[in-house]
Design an enzyme around this catalytic site. Structure first.
Site, PDB file in Angstrom:
ATOM      1  N   HIS A 188       0.837  -1.203   0.000  1.00  0.00           N
ATOM      2  CA  HIS A 188       0.000   0.000   0.000  1.00  0.00           C
ATOM      3  C   HIS A 188       0.872   1.254   0.000  1.00  0.00           C
ATOM      4  O   HIS A 188       0.694   2.165  -0.820  1.00  0.00           O
ATOM      5  CB  HIS A 188      -0.906  -0.043   1.224  1.00  0.00           C
ATOM      6  CG  HIS A 188      -1.778   1.165   1.411  1.00  0.00           C
ATOM      7  ND1 HIS A 188      -3.146   1.116   1.284  1.00  0.00           N
ATOM      8  CD2 HIS A 188      -1.485   2.456   1.746  1.00  0.00           C
ATOM      9  CE1 HIS A 188      -3.654   2.320   1.504  1.00  0.00           C
ATOM     10  NE2 HIS A 188      -2.666   3.147   1.798  1.00  0.00           N
ATOM     11  N   GLU A 189       1.831   1.300   0.924  1.00  0.00           N
ATOM     12  CA  GLU A 189       2.677   2.481   1.032  1.00  0.00           C
ATOM     13  C   GLU A 189       3.673   2.569  -0.123  1.00  0.00           C
ATOM     14  O   GLU A 189       4.015   3.670  -0.579  1.00  0.00           O
ATOM     15  CB  GLU A 189       3.411   2.481   2.376  1.00  0.00           C
ATOM     16  CG  GLU A 189       2.492   2.471   3.587  1.00  0.00           C
ATOM     17  CD  GLU A 189       1.455   3.580   3.538  1.00  0.00           C
ATOM     18  OE1 GLU A 189       1.746   4.665   2.980  1.00  0.00           O
ATOM     19  OE2 GLU A 189       0.348   3.369   4.047  1.00  0.00           O
ATOM     20  N   HIS A 195       1.914   4.318  -2.967  1.00  0.00           N
ATOM     21  CA  HIS A 195       1.945   5.775  -2.801  1.00  0.00           C
ATOM     22  C   HIS A 195       3.311   6.329  -3.227  1.00  0.00           C
ATOM     23  O   HIS A 195       3.398   7.325  -3.959  1.00  0.00           O
ATOM     24  CB  HIS A 195       1.717   6.144  -1.329  1.00  0.00           C
ATOM     25  CG  HIS A 195       0.305   6.020  -0.861  1.00  0.00           C
ATOM     26  ND1 HIS A 195      -0.763   6.561  -1.535  1.00  0.00           N
ATOM     27  CD2 HIS A 195      -0.211   5.427   0.253  1.00  0.00           C
ATOM     28  CE1 HIS A 195      -1.876   6.305  -0.869  1.00  0.00           C
ATOM     29  NE2 HIS A 195      -1.570   5.617   0.219  1.00  0.00           N
TER      30      HIS A 195
END
Length: 268
Positions: free
Chosen positions: A57-58, A61
């Protein structure tokens, strides 16, 4: 930045590789019933899988931010998939894990510091924020693919349930993090399109947005609506409520069940 330095900044962390290995070995143990406590193997599989999803997820980003103009991302270690690089070990990893243990809510908790002033264009800012929840959606699709492709016919129930529960966590994380609430990625998607006055008014609430959402989930009527939506999405992916419920029960292998969200987890 030199080429060797750039390669080091993007080298996959041994910590992440170890998590993937734990996830794979524990999945095998669940399938083969190779340990005395299958529940413990389910616990290891779900916890390691959840941390892997937080890292992805990170990473999403950070990767989108890098290609959008923030060239400082690599030096911060965000592209190594090392969970310890994502801001704060307790708030970014520990707290989400606690909520998973307490009752099966995929709480988005990791964070990367993006130097937004380096990025031009509202669409780029929106895409950076959307990349995280979209990664959870993709991970949920991958986890449920064996269900809707019919690959799990005759598979052990414990394995099906472990996959189902981990997929449920991905769906809850994607839904919660997509809400247009300050502090969540959903708000980050729409923020570039808001007036400066609205952004200034919303900014003080950002640190409390996630807590406010979680507080709303304590309201029984809100909780039922939320998990009905989660169950409907999983049913569309051929995952039954029984499988997610059994996955939660197997995950919580300890004798005494904790109080809190686990007591109102509405999967039956």
């Amino acid at each position: 930045m030199t080429a060797p330095a750039a390669r080091r900044d993007q080298r996959v962390s041994p910590v992440f590789l170890a998590l993937v290995a734990i996830m794979g070995v524990s999945a095998w143990a669940v399938w083969k019933d190779a340990v005395a406590s299958t529940g413990f193997a389910v616990f290891l599989f779900v916890v390691s899988g959840w941390i892997v999803s937080l890292c992805l997820h990170e990473y999403a980003h950070a990767r989108v931010a890098l290609h959008s103009g923030d060239l400082t991302i690599g030096a911060k270690g965000y592209l190594t998939l090392n969970p310890l690089r994502y801001t704060h070990p307790l708030l970014s990893i520990g707290l989400p894990l606690l909520f998973v243990v307490m009752g099966g809510i995929g709480l988005p908790g990791g964070a990367v510091f993006i130097e937004r002033h380096r990025i031009q264009g509202r669409w780029k800012h929106s895409l950076i924020s959307a990349a995280g929840p979209l990664t959870n959606v993709l991970f949920a699709v991958v986890l449920t693919a064996p269900f809707w492709l019919g690959w799990l016919d005759g598979a052990p129930l414990e394995f099906r349930a472990a996959l189902a529960f981990l997929a449920l966590l991905q769906v809850t994380a994607a839904l919660l993090n997509s809400l247009p609430v300050p502090g969540l990625d959903g708000y980050g998607v729409i923020e570039p399109w808001l007036s400066s006055g609205v952004r200034r008014q919303a900014e003080p609430f950002a640190p409390f947005g996630l807590l406010a959402v979680f507080g709303l989930l304590w309201i029984p009527e809100v909780n039922v609506v939320f998990f009905d939506a989660v169950d409907a999405m999983l049913r569309a992916l051929d995952v039954s409520e029984y499988e997610t419920w059994y996955g939660l029960e197997s995950f919580r292998f300890w004798p005494e069940q904790p109080s809190g969200p686990a007591d109102w987890f509405p999967v039956h």
